[in-house]
Design a protein around this motif. Structure first.
Motif, PDB file in Angstrom:
ATOM      1  N   ARG A   1       0.822  -1.204   0.000  1.00 23.08           N
ATOM      2  CA  ARG A   1       0.000   0.000   0.000  1.00 23.08           C
ATOM      3  C   ARG A   1       0.862   1.263   0.000  1.00 23.08           C
ATOM      4  O   ARG A   1       1.977   1.269   0.542  1.00 23.08           O
ATOM      5  CB  ARG A   1      -0.875   0.072   1.261  1.00 23.08           C
ATOM      6  N   LEU A   2       0.314   2.320  -0.566  1.00 25.03           N
ATOM      7  CA  LEU A   2       0.844   3.675  -0.387  1.00 25.03           C
ATOM      8  C   LEU A   2      -0.179   4.483   0.400  1.00 25.03           C
ATOM      9  O   LEU A   2      -1.381   4.412   0.090  1.00 25.03           O
ATOM     10  CB  LEU A   2       1.048   4.371  -1.740  1.00 25.03           C
ATOM     11  N   VAL A   3       0.287   5.232   1.369  1.00 26.13           N
ATOM     12  CA  VAL A   3      -0.563   6.231   2.024  1.00 26.13           C
ATOM     13  C   VAL A   3       0.121   7.573   1.771  1.00 26.13           C
ATOM     14  O   VAL A   3       1.207   7.833   2.290  1.00 26.13           O
ATOM     15  CB  VAL A   3      -0.724   5.955   3.533  1.00 26.13           C
ATOM     16  N   LEU A   4      -0.521   8.383   0.924  1.00 18.59           N
ATOM     17  CA  LEU A   4       0.093   9.645   0.487  1.00 18.59           C
ATOM     18  C   LEU A   4      -0.765  10.815   0.958  1.00 18.59           C
ATOM     19  O   LEU A   4      -1.971  10.853   0.709  1.00 18.59           O
ATOM     20  CB  LEU A   4       0.225   9.663  -1.037  1.00 18.59           C
ATOM     21  N   VAL A   5      -0.118  11.733   1.647  1.00 18.48           N
ATOM     22  CA  VAL A   5      -0.795  12.894   2.218  1.00 18.48           C
ATOM     23  C   VAL A   5      -0.172  14.109   1.550  1.00 18.48           C
ATOM     24  O   VAL A   5       0.923  14.537   1.917  1.00 18.48           O
ATOM     25  CB  VAL A   5      -0.603  12.911   3.747  1.00 18.48           C
ATOM     26  N   ASN A   6      -0.847  14.601   0.518  1.00 21.30           N
ATOM     27  CA  ASN A   6      -0.242  15.623  -0.339  1.00 21.30           C
ATOM     28  C   ASN A   6      -1.054  16.910  -0.297  1.00 21.30           C
ATOM     29  O   ASN A   6      -2.292  16.871  -0.304  1.00 21.30           O
ATOM     30  CB  ASN A   6      -0.206  15.131  -1.793  1.00 21.30           C
TER      31      ASN A   6
END
Lengths: 367, 367
Positions: A199-204
């Motif tokens: 998984r990727l968890v991206l907070v952009n």
């Protein structure tokens, strides 16, 4: 310009980055449940170490609690699973500060997780996330917060503004093209690195459905203020027109649609490489310095606490905009004068200022 | 004392380490055939990236050619195999210099291998090799040169000398115990990290069969000179007796038997963990500054080139021996005076000086 020193811009104070950007720690704390849920959804009995990467880590302070909780979540599912943490950022990041904090030699926001857990291995990768950072099929969970708005290159200078939120016409189109290409590139590299099921968890940073973005939620627009202070220095003859033109931050804030396209369009290389968008939401996290000011009401204290966080991520771009033929001392004086002028605006109308964070929170799965 | 800053002691000049210790590059060049043969003996069609670690890497300059040749050797056997390089050293090492050299932002001894090869991934691990650095069964080839003589702790001060080569009685026994325990500890960690069939190539300072060791091959004994210069400063009242006592380097040079025991004794935990000694030889590599002097004959130039290499790996111990109640400027002055006095001895009798390297070259296999 190249991407050097943009994934995590540094103030010159050693190990001060996490402290000067304490708001980003609040954002990470808010994103932590997404990471823990992603871990819970994974097969934790697979062989080999669980591999966690913090992409655009700066000095590692802001994500220290997240890493600790991630270790605990993996161990809750498999108490003997080894855990590898890989911190990544640009080659020019301060890795000495990172290792000092992670090994407990300098103060971080909490005690290092290394002292609390056996079988945890830490390394750092000094490459931009616009390159493949890790071998194929080696990553379980990639996390990134407040880093992927930095473009790999500045496509052009923006006339009359410092950020793409103030761009229009061909210039805006050039930033959009660059941002689309960069987003696809970095996702494609992650698709290779992730194990199937990873998984990727991206907070952009993003522009949300109401048109809000960093520093543009209420009161004065922060980027308009950045621009207005340079315009005033230009009008006063303190900088040249050429220098003013170069004060363009190599950043772009995608909206939800822009983030989603390569993850939902079956013809995109990213989709074909197996990445799927599991969820995307946007959220505003209020500026901690603004909130403090509402408690204490002291404008001078607000300005004193607030300006360093602005400076931490803008100074290197602005310093680079000044004519390199000016000597270093003169450039440093101009930069000091710039942030002093910004501080003066905060002193005069403190209730107009603040840098609320506006982020998109994405969970992405590799099939 | 702790092991901090001992695996690779640094002079304060950024990215100067590899240049100040150019002799260690010669040693690594001489060991390169052992590494290439070890790679040739391995199954290069296994899955996953080939994982190479440089243990005690300093700024990575000295081993850059070795890493490039190792990539080429793996690719000769399997042209699509990905390659991971992991640089390891103490938390206090200069990782910013390392990444700058590896990414070609600062000058190294040759162009970085990253520009010449696709599918090569670099990371750094800021932990002492007295800890497990990498997950179990993840390492194909561990290399180390001129690093493992640094002990994890100094067991005692040595009366009347600065190094264990000048110790006797209980003090020598204490160093021997520490060295035996440290050697077993670091091998045992490597046994866990190595994949079955993986190799270690370790190039460590030693005492050879003729009793030679670093700086003790011909002419004056280098460690006797280190000691004599401190004794002269003690006699002149420039340092105190307590300070003189603390000038003990936390090092030990094993002989061939000491290196071999845990790898050949079936009851040792290292042997039981699967490590086997494939070969051990010793070799002298002549001091490059001494060889240059024989060409140019200029004693002043010899001293000017030679003293920095001595200083690069002794200064932090000697600085730590001075009374911390002296102010920093006074300590710096004493240290400068110390190396100036050493240089004076080189000027007076240049043909007596030189730091020939005496190493054991080991190849170790994990069953």
């Amino acid at each position: 310009m190249t991407a050097t020193n943009t994934e995590a811009d540094h103030i010159s104070m050693r190990s001060g980055y996490w402290l000067a950007t304490i708001g980003t720690k609040n954002v990470i704390d808010g994103a932590t449940p997404l990471v823990l849920d992603a871990i819970d959804a994974m097969d934790l009995n697979a062989s080999g170490a669980f591999c966690f990467a913090d992409l655009g880590c700066a000095d590692g302070g802001s994500s220290m609690a997240l890493v600790r909780k991630s270790i605990e979540a993996v161990r809750a599912g498999n108490k003997s699973r080894q855990f590898q943490v890989i911190y990544t950022d640009q080659p020019g990041n301060d890795y000495n500060a990172l290792f000092a904090i992670i090994h407990g030699l300098e103060k971080g926001p909490e005690p290092t997780f290394l002292d609390a857990h056996e079988g945890v291995f830490v390394s750092a990768c000094g490459s931009s996330f616009y390159r493949q950072l890790l071998p194929d099929n080696s990553l379980d969970l990639g996390f990134s917060s407040t880093a992927m708005h930095w473009l790999s290159a500045k496509p052009c200078d923006i006339s009359g503004h410092v950020q793409a939120v103030g761009a229009s016409g061909c210039e805006l189109a050039a930033f959009q093209r660059q941002a689309r290409s960069d987003w696809e590139t970095l996702l494609h590299h992650r698709a290779k690195e992730l194990k199937p099921g990873g998984r990727l968890v991206l907070v952009n940073f993003c522009r949300d459905q109401q048109g809000r973005y960093l520093g543009h939620t209420e009161g004065a627009d922060m980027f308009d203020t950045f621009n207005a202070v340079w315009q005033a220095m230009l009008a006063a003859g303190q900088i040249t027109e050429d220098e003013y033109q170069r004060m363009t931050l190599p950043q772009y804030y995608n909206d939800v649609a822009e983030f989603s396209v390569p993850l939902m369009d079956g013809s995109s290389p990213v989709y074909r490489a197996g990445l799927r968008l599991e969820s995307i939401t946007t959220k505003v996290v209020e500026c901690p310095y603004k909130l403090d000011f509402r408690q204490h009401g002291d404008a001078a204290r607000f300005a004193e606490n607030y300006i360093p966080t602005l400076r931490s991520w803008t100074q290197s771009t602005f310093m680079g905009g000044l004519n390199p033929q000016r000597d270093a001392g003169e450039r440093a004086t101009l930069i000091d004068r710039y942030y002093a002028a910004y501080a003066q605006r905060v002193l005069e109308e403190p209730e107009q200022h603040g840098m609320d964070y506006v982020h998109a929170y994405m969970v992405i799965r590799k099939e």
